[in-house]
Design a protein around this motif. Structure first.
Motif, PDB file in Angstrom:
ATOM      1  N   ILE A  66       0.860  -1.181   0.000  1.00 39.55           N
ATOM      2  CA  ILE A  66       0.000   0.000   0.000  1.00 39.55           C
ATOM      3  C   ILE A  66       0.896   1.230   0.000  1.00 39.55           C
ATOM      4  O   ILE A  66       1.732   1.390   0.899  1.00 39.55           O
ATOM      5  CB  ILE A  66      -0.959  -0.032   1.212  1.00 39.55           C
ATOM      6  CG1 ILE A  66      -2.000  -1.143   0.991  1.00 39.55           C
ATOM      7  CG2 ILE A  66      -1.612   1.325   1.430  1.00 39.55           C
ATOM      8  CD1 ILE A  66      -3.005  -1.308   2.105  1.00 39.55           C
ATOM      9  N   TYR A  71       3.188   1.733   3.930  1.00 36.20           N
ATOM     10  CA  TYR A  71       2.453   0.871   4.878  1.00 36.20           C
ATOM     11  C   TYR A  71       3.377  -0.109   5.597  1.00 36.20           C
ATOM     12  O   TYR A  71       3.246  -0.351   6.786  1.00 36.20           O
ATOM     13  CB  TYR A  71       1.379   0.104   4.099  1.00 36.20           C
ATOM     14  CG  TYR A  71       0.404  -0.665   4.968  1.00 36.20           C
ATOM     15  CD1 TYR A  71      -0.801  -0.098   5.352  1.00 36.20           C
ATOM     16  CD2 TYR A  71       0.694  -1.964   5.375  1.00 36.20           C
ATOM     17  CE1 TYR A  71      -1.701  -0.804   6.140  1.00 36.20           C
ATOM     18  CE2 TYR A  71      -0.203  -2.681   6.157  1.00 36.20           C
ATOM     19  CZ  TYR A  71      -1.395  -2.098   6.531  1.00 36.20           C
ATOM     20  OH  TYR A  71      -2.279  -2.805   7.310  1.00 36.20           O
ATOM     21  N   THR A 153     -14.370  -0.478   2.301  1.00 37.26           N
ATOM     22  CA  THR A 153     -13.754   0.626   3.050  1.00 37.26           C
ATOM     23  C   THR A 153     -14.205   1.956   2.468  1.00 37.26           C
ATOM     24  O   THR A 153     -14.009   2.218   1.268  1.00 37.26           O
ATOM     25  CB  THR A 153     -12.223   0.533   2.987  1.00 37.26           C
ATOM     26  OG1 THR A 153     -11.812  -0.690   3.603  1.00 37.26           O
ATOM     27  CG2 THR A 153     -11.584   1.679   3.756  1.00 37.26           C
ATOM     28  N   LYS A 181     -11.556   4.617   7.536  1.00 38.06           N
ATOM     29  CA  LYS A 181     -10.127   4.834   7.761  1.00 38.06           C
ATOM     30  C   LYS A 181      -9.953   6.166   8.467  1.00 38.06           C
ATOM     31  O   LYS A 181     -10.342   7.211   7.933  1.00 38.06           O
ATOM     32  CB  LYS A 181      -9.402   4.876   6.411  1.00 38.06           C
ATOM     33  CG  LYS A 181      -9.325   3.523   5.734  1.00 38.06           C
ATOM     34  CD  LYS A 181      -8.332   2.643   6.447  1.00 38.06           C
ATOM     35  CE  LYS A 181      -7.926   1.448   5.633  1.00 38.06           C
ATOM     36  NZ  LYS A 181      -7.010   0.581   6.363  1.00 38.06           N
ATOM     37  N   ASP A 210     -10.485   1.606  11.155  1.00 40.57           N
ATOM     38  CA  ASP A 210      -9.062   1.248  11.123  1.00 40.57           C
ATOM     39  C   ASP A 210      -8.232   2.503  11.367  1.00 40.57           C
ATOM     40  O   ASP A 210      -8.325   3.471  10.602  1.00 40.57           O
ATOM     41  CB  ASP A 210      -8.716   0.646   9.755  1.00 40.57           C
ATOM     42  CG  ASP A 210      -7.336  -0.005   9.744  1.00 40.57           C
ATOM     43  OD1 ASP A 210      -6.620   0.097  10.759  1.00 40.57           O
ATOM     44  OD2 ASP A 210      -6.983  -0.624   8.718  1.00 40.57           O
ATOM     45  N   ASN A 212      -4.876   2.349  11.676  1.00 40.88           N
ATOM     46  CA  ASN A 212      -3.567   2.127  11.037  1.00 40.88           C
ATOM     47  C   ASN A 212      -2.409   2.672  11.874  1.00 40.88           C
ATOM     48  O   ASN A 212      -1.558   3.423  11.351  1.00 40.88           O
ATOM     49  CB  ASN A 212      -3.542   2.699   9.612  1.00 40.88           C
ATOM     50  CG  ASN A 212      -4.239   1.791   8.604  1.00 40.88           C
ATOM     51  OD1 ASN A 212      -5.193   2.209   7.966  1.00 40.88           O
ATOM     52  ND2 ASN A 212      -3.792   0.548   8.452  1.00 40.88           N
ATOM     53  N   GLU A 236      -9.502  -1.380  14.623  1.00 39.53           N
ATOM     54  CA  GLU A 236      -8.334  -2.058  14.073  1.00 39.53           C
ATOM     55  C   GLU A 236      -7.063  -1.247  14.331  1.00 39.53           C
ATOM     56  O   GLU A 236      -7.013  -0.053  14.050  1.00 39.53           O
ATOM     57  CB  GLU A 236      -8.596  -2.199  12.561  1.00 39.53           C
ATOM     58  CG  GLU A 236      -7.628  -3.006  11.792  1.00 39.53           C
ATOM     59  CD  GLU A 236      -8.149  -3.242  10.353  1.00 39.53           C
ATOM     60  OE1 GLU A 236      -9.368  -3.140  10.101  1.00 39.53           O
ATOM     61  OE2 GLU A 236      -7.319  -3.524   9.488  1.00 39.53           O
ATOM     62  N   LYS A 285      -3.324 -11.688   6.589  1.00 37.92           N
ATOM     63  CA  LYS A 285      -3.098 -11.305   5.191  1.00 37.92           C
ATOM     64  C   LYS A 285      -2.064 -12.242   4.597  1.00 37.92           C
ATOM     65  O   LYS A 285      -1.006 -12.451   5.210  1.00 37.92           O
ATOM     66  CB  LYS A 285      -2.588  -9.865   5.115  1.00 37.92           C
ATOM     67  CG  LYS A 285      -3.576  -8.868   5.699  1.00 37.92           C
ATOM     68  CD  LYS A 285      -3.053  -7.455   5.685  1.00 37.92           C
ATOM     69  CE  LYS A 285      -4.161  -6.512   6.118  1.00 37.92           C
ATOM     70  NZ  LYS A 285      -3.718  -5.133   6.327  1.00 37.92           N
ATOM     71  N   THR A 313      -6.721  -7.669   3.778  1.00 34.96           N
ATOM     72  CA  THR A 313      -6.201  -7.424   2.433  1.00 34.96           C
ATOM     73  C   THR A 313      -5.115  -6.361   2.469  1.00 34.96           C
ATOM     74  O   THR A 313      -5.139  -5.486   3.340  1.00 34.96           O
ATOM     75  CB  THR A 313      -7.330  -6.949   1.486  1.00 34.96           C
ATOM     76  OG1 THR A 313      -6.787  -6.753   0.185  1.00 34.96           O
ATOM     77  CG2 THR A 313      -7.964  -5.656   1.933  1.00 34.96           C
ATOM     78  N   LEU A 315      -5.000  -4.722  -0.279  1.00 37.08           N
ATOM     79  CA  LEU A 315      -5.589  -4.194  -1.510  1.00 37.08           C
ATOM     80  C   LEU A 315      -4.995  -4.876  -2.727  1.00 37.08           C
ATOM     81  O   LEU A 315      -4.593  -4.229  -3.698  1.00 37.08           O
ATOM     82  CB  LEU A 315      -5.444  -2.665  -1.544  1.00 37.08           C
ATOM     83  CG  LEU A 315      -6.126  -1.994  -0.337  1.00 37.08           C
ATOM     84  CD1 LEU A 315      -5.873  -0.507  -0.329  1.00 37.08           C
ATOM     85  CD2 LEU A 315      -7.626  -2.272  -0.325  1.00 37.08           C
ATOM     86  N   GLU A 339     -12.304  -8.560   4.027  1.00 35.36           N
ATOM     87  CA  GLU A 339     -12.299  -7.273   3.322  1.00 35.36           C
ATOM     88  C   GLU A 339     -11.632  -7.457   1.948  1.00 35.36           C
ATOM     89  O   GLU A 339     -10.879  -6.593   1.509  1.00 35.36           O
ATOM     90  CB  GLU A 339     -11.564  -6.214   4.149  1.00 35.36           C
ATOM     91  CG  GLU A 339     -10.139  -6.620   4.498  1.00 35.36           C
ATOM     92  CD  GLU A 339      -9.366  -5.598   5.308  1.00 35.36           C
ATOM     93  OE1 GLU A 339      -9.973  -4.673   5.868  1.00 35.36           O
ATOM     94  OE2 GLU A 339      -8.129  -5.730   5.385  1.00 35.36           O
ATOM     95  N   PHE A 341     -11.941  -6.791  -1.029  1.00 31.54           N
ATOM     96  CA  PHE A 341     -12.602  -5.979  -2.055  1.00 31.54           C
ATOM     97  C   PHE A 341     -11.612  -5.333  -3.011  1.00 31.54           C
ATOM     98  O   PHE A 341     -12.000  -4.547  -3.887  1.00 31.54           O
ATOM     99  CB  PHE A 341     -13.459  -4.884  -1.386  1.00 31.54           C
ATOM    100  CG  PHE A 341     -12.638  -3.864  -0.633  1.00 31.54           C
ATOM    101  CD1 PHE A 341     -12.065  -2.789  -1.288  1.00 31.54           C
ATOM    102  CD2 PHE A 341     -12.422  -3.992   0.730  1.00 31.54           C
ATOM    103  CE1 PHE A 341     -11.293  -1.860  -0.603  1.00 31.54           C
ATOM    104  CE2 PHE A 341     -11.645  -3.073   1.424  1.00 31.54           C
ATOM    105  CZ  PHE A 341     -11.080  -2.006   0.746  1.00 31.54           C
TER     106      PHE A 341
HETATM  107  C1  MUC Z   1      -5.428  -2.198   6.272  1.00 33.04           C
HETATM  108  O1  MUC Z   1      -4.662  -1.738   7.095  1.00 33.04           O
HETATM  109  O2  MUC Z   1      -6.382  -2.786   6.708  1.00 33.04           O
HETATM  110  C2  MUC Z   1      -7.351  -2.895   3.997  1.00 33.04           C
HETATM  111  C3  MUC Z   1      -8.444  -2.259   3.554  1.00 33.04           C
HETATM  112  C4  MUC Z   1      -8.078  -0.947   3.263  1.00 33.04           C
HETATM  113  O3  MUC Z   1      -8.792  -0.050   2.835  1.00 33.04           O
HETATM  114  O4  MUC Z   1      -6.775  -0.796   3.569  1.00 33.04           O
HETATM  115  C5  MUC Z   1      -6.212  -2.033   3.852  1.00 33.04           C
HETATM  116  C6  MUC Z   1      -5.114  -2.072   4.811  1.00 33.04           C
END
Ligand code: MUC
Ligand code: MG
Length: 395
Positions: A66, A71, A153, A181, A210, A212, A236, A285, A313, A315, A339, A341
């Motif tokens: 990502i 990420y 998301t 997010k 999330d 992050n 998350e 993942k 995911t 992504l 997730e 998607f």
């Molecule tokens: C994450 O941290 O979950 C998963 C879906 C999304 O939009 O970002 C990812 C990463």
């Protein structure tokens, strides 16, 4: 008494071998900006792996990150370089049917690089499934579900647009659970954003959040309390992935389910977090775990510890998302759905038939292998090195 020669040794069976492995960088535009705490994505880069075997079977795999290195500590370019320079030479000429042996061989010489390992293991299992006439999930123990719930998301960065997007997706029966997010704005703004979406969608729609890793512990205490009050079902990775103690204190303090994501990569992480009681749910993942089997091993640890499993995911595009779908379909428990998607976030694709999303679920392909075929024209169009590739072909 002479030496007894086993017939297998005197006439070894001819197993197909791996002949060539290539990794291609593919850049695809997203349908809209995708805003996370650490980056805003306008495109996604896929690393597509093609593994050609001596029996004529070609397996495919994929890895994504990502925002390049935003990420995690692996980038599309580093994944390709690891495969081209270190992994492929270890595999060429080896038995293509011994997936575990191939992965053990890689592990002996390549530290880390879980994303490259995941793409390679995917390609090996795809090839093996095609060879045996079985879908990949059958090689992983067999699916216990034929379709997987998939959330969406909401990350356009604009609450009104997010609400409109969610309403349209509910009406289309594509998604009914939404992840928000947050973490890139001051806490009050982020909470107001979540509350606005909650008001816009009503109390019946399940929302998850999330962060992050964006919060320190005092911010997380205030943030989680506010999210709990807003009826968020799952939170998350609120704090830095290495700050397991803070995650544990937060899990003890609050009733709302806390999920580890960046903090849990493989079975060892799953074990350590469970031993500390640091999270209620794990986002697993395939690329963070280092492959399909390693994801199942982490899931087994979660099961043993009574921790819920969520199909996460990075992504991925269609190849990676379907690989993950085979794994999560084979997990005996999957309390929090998935997730997966990623393909839906991409404006265009490089596969012949895009994954099927219906009635809020991703349908698991039931054909041999992954059940995904590359569209070679699209691949040629979107590959990053297309100009040099075209020259090479026409020269
Ligand atoms: C994450 O941290 O979950 C998963 C879906 C999304 O939009 O970002 C990812 C990463
Ligand atoms: Mg996450």
């Amino acid at each position: 008494m002479g030496i007894k020669i086993h017939p297998m040794n005197s006439n070894p069976p001819k197993y197909p071998t791996m002949q060539s492995i290539d990794a291609v960088l593919v850049d695809l535009p997203t349908i809209r900006a995708h805003k996370l705490a650490m980056t805003t994505m306008m495109r996604q880069t896929l690393v597509i792996v093609r593994l050609v075997c001596s029996d004529g079977v070609t397996g495919i795999g994929e890895a994504t990150t990502i925002g390049g290195l935003a990420y995690g500590d692996q980038s599309p370019e580093s994944i390709k370089s690891a495969i081209d320079t270190y992994v492929a030479p270890l595999l060429v000429g080896q038995d293509a049917t011994r997936v575990a042996m191939a992965m053990k061989r890689i592990a002996a010489s390549v530290q880390g690089n879980s994303f490259a390992k995941s793409a390679i293991e995917t390609a090996l299992l795809d090839a093996q499934g095609q060879r045996l006439g079985l879908p990949v999930h059958a090689l992983l123990g067999g699916a216990v579900r034929d379709a997987l719930p998939v959330l969406w998301t909401l990350a356009s960065g604009d609450a009104a647009r997010d609400v409109d997007e969610a309403v349209a997706l509910i009406e289309a029966r594509r998604h009914k659970v939404f992840k928000l997010k947050i973490g890139s704005h001051p806490l009050a703004e982020d909470i107001a954003h979540v509350q606005a979406i909650r008001r816009g969608l009503g109390d019946e729609v399940m929302l998850t959040v999330d962060v992050n890793q964006a919060w320190d512990e005092p911010t997380a205490v205030r943030g989680i309390a506010a999210l709990e009050a807003a009826g968020v079902a799952l939170i998350e990775q609120p704090v830095a992935r290495r700050n397991r103690r803070a995650l544990r204190r937060l899990a003890e303090r609050f009733d709302v389910a806390l999920m580890a994501d960046e903090a849990v990569h493989d079975a060892t992480d799953a074990f350590d977090l469970a031993a500390e009681g640091a999270a209620d749910v794990y986002a697993l993942k395939i690329s963070q775990a280092g492959g399909l089997w390693p994801t199942l091993r982490a899931a087994a640890v979660a099961d043993a510890a009574g921790v819920g499993i969520y199909g996460g995911t990075l992504l991925e595009g269609s190849v990676g998302s379907i690989a993950a779908a085979h794994v999560f379909a084979a997990c005996p428990t999957l309390a929090w759905g998935t997730e997966l998607f990623g393909p839906l976030l991409l404006k265009d694709d490089i596969v012949v038939q895009r994954p099927e999303y219906r009635d809020y679920e991703l349908q698991l392909p039931q054909v041999p292998g992954l059940g995904v075929q590359l569209d070679l024209d699209k691949l040629a169009f979107y590959r990053r090195d297309r100009s040099s590739h075209t020259v090479a072909i026409t020269a």
